[in-house]
Scaffold this motif. Structure first.
Motif, PDB file in Angstrom:
ATOM      1  N   LEU A 203      -9.042  -8.226  -0.044  1.00 54.30           N
ATOM      2  CA  LEU A 203      -7.737  -7.558  -0.039  1.00 54.30           C
ATOM      3  C   LEU A 203      -7.701  -6.433   1.002  1.00 54.30           C
ATOM      4  O   LEU A 203      -6.758  -6.305   1.768  1.00 54.30           O
ATOM      5  CB  LEU A 203      -7.439  -6.994  -1.432  1.00 54.30           C
ATOM      6  CG  LEU A 203      -6.059  -6.390  -1.689  1.00 54.30           C
ATOM      7  CD1 LEU A 203      -5.702  -6.490  -3.160  1.00 54.30           C
ATOM      8  CD2 LEU A 203      -5.991  -4.929  -1.259  1.00 54.30           C
ATOM      9  N   LYS A 206      -9.001  -8.419   4.823  1.00 56.60           N
ATOM     10  CA  LYS A 206      -8.335  -9.599   5.379  1.00 56.60           C
ATOM     11  C   LYS A 206      -6.912  -9.754   4.894  1.00 56.60           C
ATOM     12  O   LYS A 206      -6.172 -10.578   5.398  1.00 56.60           O
ATOM     13  CB  LYS A 206      -9.132 -10.854   5.011  1.00 56.60           C
ATOM     14  CG  LYS A 206     -10.499 -10.869   5.661  1.00 56.60           C
ATOM     15  CD  LYS A 206     -11.241 -12.122   5.254  1.00 56.60           C
ATOM     16  CE  LYS A 206     -12.668 -12.074   5.805  1.00 56.60           C
ATOM     17  NZ  LYS A 206     -13.473 -13.176   5.294  1.00 56.60           N
ATOM     18  N   GLY A 207      -6.579  -9.012   3.887  1.00 57.18           N
ATOM     19  CA  GLY A 207      -5.218  -9.117   3.390  1.00 57.18           C
ATOM     20  C   GLY A 207      -5.101 -10.035   2.217  1.00 57.18           C
ATOM     21  O   GLY A 207      -4.820  -9.603   1.125  1.00 57.18           O
ATOM     22  N   LYS A 208      -5.386 -11.296   2.377  1.00 54.43           N
ATOM     23  CA  LYS A 208      -5.202 -12.234   1.278  1.00 54.43           C
ATOM     24  C   LYS A 208      -6.413 -12.170   0.351  1.00 54.43           C
ATOM     25  O   LYS A 208      -7.541 -12.060   0.784  1.00 54.43           O
ATOM     26  CB  LYS A 208      -5.020 -13.658   1.800  1.00 54.43           C
ATOM     27  CG  LYS A 208      -4.501 -14.592   0.735  1.00 54.43           C
ATOM     28  CD  LYS A 208      -3.982 -15.889   1.335  1.00 54.43           C
ATOM     29  CE  LYS A 208      -3.505 -16.791   0.219  1.00 54.43           C
ATOM     30  NZ  LYS A 208      -2.930 -18.012   0.694  1.00 54.43           N
TER      31      LYS A 208
ATOM     32  N   PRO B  11      -3.026  -3.750   3.998  1.00 52.47           N
ATOM     33  CA  PRO B  11      -2.970  -4.723   5.094  1.00 52.47           C
ATOM     34  C   PRO B  11      -1.600  -5.385   5.126  1.00 52.47           C
ATOM     35  O   PRO B  11      -1.072  -5.772   4.084  1.00 52.47           O
ATOM     36  CB  PRO B  11      -4.071  -5.727   4.733  1.00 52.47           C
ATOM     37  CG  PRO B  11      -4.963  -5.010   3.785  1.00 52.47           C
ATOM     38  CD  PRO B  11      -4.107  -4.034   3.050  1.00 52.47           C
ATOM     39  N   HIS B  12      -1.063  -5.516   6.321  1.00 51.10           N
ATOM     40  CA  HIS B  12       0.307  -5.992   6.471  1.00 51.10           C
ATOM     41  C   HIS B  12       0.513  -7.390   5.893  1.00 51.10           C
ATOM     42  O   HIS B  12       1.491  -7.649   5.187  1.00 51.10           O
ATOM     43  CB  HIS B  12       0.681  -5.967   7.954  1.00 51.10           C
ATOM     44  CG  HIS B  12       2.104  -6.316   8.217  1.00 51.10           C
ATOM     45  ND1 HIS B  12       3.152  -5.581   7.710  1.00 51.10           N
ATOM     46  CD2 HIS B  12       2.663  -7.341   8.905  1.00 51.10           C
ATOM     47  CE1 HIS B  12       4.294  -6.123   8.099  1.00 51.10           C
ATOM     48  NE2 HIS B  12       4.019  -7.199   8.818  1.00 51.10           N
ATOM     49  N   ASP B  13      -0.416  -8.302   6.171  1.00 50.87           N
ATOM     50  CA  ASP B  13      -0.214  -9.679   5.696  1.00 50.87           C
ATOM     51  C   ASP B  13      -0.301  -9.758   4.173  1.00 50.87           C
ATOM     52  O   ASP B  13       0.448 -10.474   3.520  1.00 50.87           O
ATOM     53  CB  ASP B  13      -1.210 -10.659   6.350  1.00 50.87           C
ATOM     54  CG  ASP B  13      -2.642 -10.212   6.208  1.00 50.87           C
ATOM     55  OD1 ASP B  13      -2.873  -9.062   5.797  1.00 50.87           O
ATOM     56  OD2 ASP B  13      -3.552 -11.014   6.511  1.00 50.87           O
ATOM     57  N   TRP B  14      -1.204  -8.982   3.599  1.00 55.17           N
ATOM     58  CA  TRP B  14      -1.298  -8.955   2.133  1.00 55.17           C
ATOM     59  C   TRP B  14      -0.023  -8.390   1.517  1.00 55.17           C
ATOM     60  O   TRP B  14       0.532  -8.919   0.562  1.00 55.17           O
ATOM     61  CB  TRP B  14      -2.506  -8.118   1.674  1.00 55.17           C
ATOM     62  CG  TRP B  14      -2.505  -7.964   0.174  1.00 55.17           C
ATOM     63  CD1 TRP B  14      -2.872  -8.907  -0.743  1.00 55.17           C
ATOM     64  CD2 TRP B  14      -2.056  -6.827  -0.584  1.00 55.17           C
ATOM     65  NE1 TRP B  14      -2.681  -8.433  -2.022  1.00 55.17           N
ATOM     66  CE2 TRP B  14      -2.189  -7.162  -1.956  1.00 55.17           C
ATOM     67  CE3 TRP B  14      -1.566  -5.566  -0.241  1.00 55.17           C
ATOM     68  CZ2 TRP B  14      -1.849  -6.272  -2.975  1.00 55.17           C
ATOM     69  CZ3 TRP B  14      -1.221  -4.689  -1.252  1.00 55.17           C
ATOM     70  CH2 TRP B  14      -1.365  -5.044  -2.609  1.00 55.17           C
ATOM     71  N   LEU B  15       0.457  -7.312   2.137  1.00 56.77           N
ATOM     72  CA  LEU B  15       1.641  -6.649   1.589  1.00 56.77           C
ATOM     73  C   LEU B  15       2.863  -7.572   1.626  1.00 56.77           C
ATOM     74  O   LEU B  15       3.644  -7.632   0.675  1.00 56.77           O
ATOM     75  CB  LEU B  15       1.923  -5.361   2.368  1.00 56.77           C
ATOM     76  CG  LEU B  15       2.971  -4.443   1.752  1.00 56.77           C
ATOM     77  CD1 LEU B  15       2.552  -3.979   0.367  1.00 56.77           C
ATOM     78  CD2 LEU B  15       3.216  -3.233   2.643  1.00 56.77           C
ATOM     79  N   GLN B  17       2.956 -10.767   1.384  1.00 54.80           N
ATOM     80  CA  GLN B  17       2.826 -11.752   0.307  1.00 54.80           C
ATOM     81  C   GLN B  17       3.064 -11.079  -1.045  1.00 54.80           C
ATOM     82  O   GLN B  17       3.784 -11.586  -1.902  1.00 54.80           O
ATOM     83  CB  GLN B  17       1.421 -12.361   0.368  1.00 54.80           C
ATOM     84  CG  GLN B  17       1.091 -13.287  -0.776  1.00 54.80           C
ATOM     85  CD  GLN B  17      -0.416 -13.463  -0.968  1.00 54.80           C
ATOM     86  OE1 GLN B  17      -1.204 -12.612  -0.563  1.00 54.80           O
ATOM     87  NE2 GLN B  17      -0.793 -14.550  -1.592  1.00 54.80           N
TER      88      GLN B  17
END
Lengths: 210, 162
Positions: A203, A206-208, B11-15, B17
């Motif tokens: 998280l 890498k974000g996902k 993180p932008h991509d997590w946010l 989603q």
């Protein structure tokens, strides 16, 4: 106390505006939150009653009172985080660092940040039945991310645990990548969920999370 | 799209989603016992579901309207309506105490019936008997009056003064 500037989206016009993510709320801040949100809670309840919205569709934290949580902030292990925007508290979180340890097999017994309470302001709730679209977005995500960050700062490798209200379960499972560990009789059957160090690393970096 | 642009924001991509899923949830709230919510169920007690009926019967026995009870007990009208009409609502401690005072019921035992304390076996048994014999109606029938009196008698007998 520390703070950082973030930007959150205002739903009415889609504009990203400046907000402050605050670490180190004081007990009196929780009293202010309780007072500020109480009138809006009452309005939401009246609208729900007027529109005959079934009770099982009411926001499940409708009756909360943050003033009652103010004494908790005097505990050494407790921390209060909040987002301020347009001079109002938009979302608030109370975390603890000693009351709970990890339950996931891989991390069992290791310390974690436990989110004791998290809620966004009632005017940010989305309730289509009474035409409430919410004022600001992403507050839950920002606060959860802040808990993961706190866990990392504490040396807990991002481990986070919480008991989610039923309506919030999909968010913590799907958006945050937490693992469900079953209903907890000690917490009146709320679902206990945990983010492992490994999941937290994904998280944060890498974000996902999945 | 929501961005948190700062030194350490999510993180932008997590946010991106997360926010979409966040928007689809009715609530994001974490924590709090059901008793704090006043509206979640507890599956652990078979006593608590009769609490609302006990309050309703005790109120009617005294000839009080819900409004009058709310006034005398200094409790929100909504709270009493909720208690009497919703199964498994867990009320606040103060509410139970105030109701006990006005309805002349032992506060400690009433806490047990309300699901705020572990009930003694005799209270559990009496509650089940009460639930089996009582049905909500406008007037208390003779049988219901007897059921209520029997239940209250057990509560009073098992009370240790709290």
């Amino acid at each position: 106390m520390s703070s950082e500037t973030i930007r959150i989206q205002r739903r009415s016009d889609g504009v990203d505006i400046e907000a402050t993510l605050l670490d180190g709320m004081a007990p009196q801040d929780f009293v202010v939150v309780g007072n500020e949100w109480a009138a809006e809670r009452s309005m939401v309840m009246q609208e729900l009653l007027k529109s005959a919205v079934p009770r099982n569709q009411w926001p499940q934290s409708l009756h909360w009172d943050w003033r009652r949580k103010a004494p908790e902030l005097t505990l050494l292990e407790a921390s209060g985080f909040g987002v301020i925007c347009e001079r109002q508290w938009q979302g608030v979180m109370l975390t603890k660092t000693a009351s709970y340890t990890a339950r996931l097999d891989l991390d069992k017994g290791k310390p974690l940040v436990y989110i004791d309470f998290l809620e966004v302001a009632p005017w940010n709730w989305i309730i289509p039945e009474i035409d409430r679209a919410g004022r600001f977005r992403a507050l839950g995500s920002v606060l959860f991310w802040r808990a993961v960050k706190q866990s990392e700062e504490e040396g807990f490798r991002g481990r986070v645990g919480l008991h989610a209200l039923p309506q919030a379960e999909p968010f913590y499972e799907k958006a945050c990548g937490m693992t469900s560990l079953g209903r907890d009789v000690a917490k009146q059957d709320l679902l206990y969920m945990e983010l492992s160090g490994q999941q937290a690393a994904k998280l944060l970096k890498k974000g996902k999370t999945q | 799209m929501t961005r948190v642009q700062n030194e350490g924001g999510p993180p932008h991509d997590w946010l991106l989603q997360a926010v979409d899923i966040e928007d689809s949830c009715r609530s994001l709230s974490v924590g709090g016992l059901a008793s704090d919510l006043g509206m979640l169920v507890s599956g652990s007690s078979n006593v608590q579901p009769v609490f609302g009926r006990l309050i309703e019967f005790a109120r009617r026995k005294q000839g009080l309207t819900i409004e009058r009870l709310a006034e005398r007990a200094d409790i929100d009208l909504e709270a009493i309506v909720e208690i009497e009409t919703q199964d498994r609502v867990v009320p606040e401690v103060r509410t139970v105490y105030q109701l006990a005072q006005v309805l002349k019921l032992p506060p400690g035992r009433l806490m047990e019936v309300a699901g705020l304390a572990t009930p003694k076996p005799e209270v559990s048994r009496a509650a089940l008997r009460f639930a089996a014999r009582s049905e909500p109606t406008n007037q208390l029938s003779r049988d219901e009056r007897e059921a209520l009196e029997e239940f209250v008698k057990v509560l009073a007998e098992s009370s240790d003064g709290v």
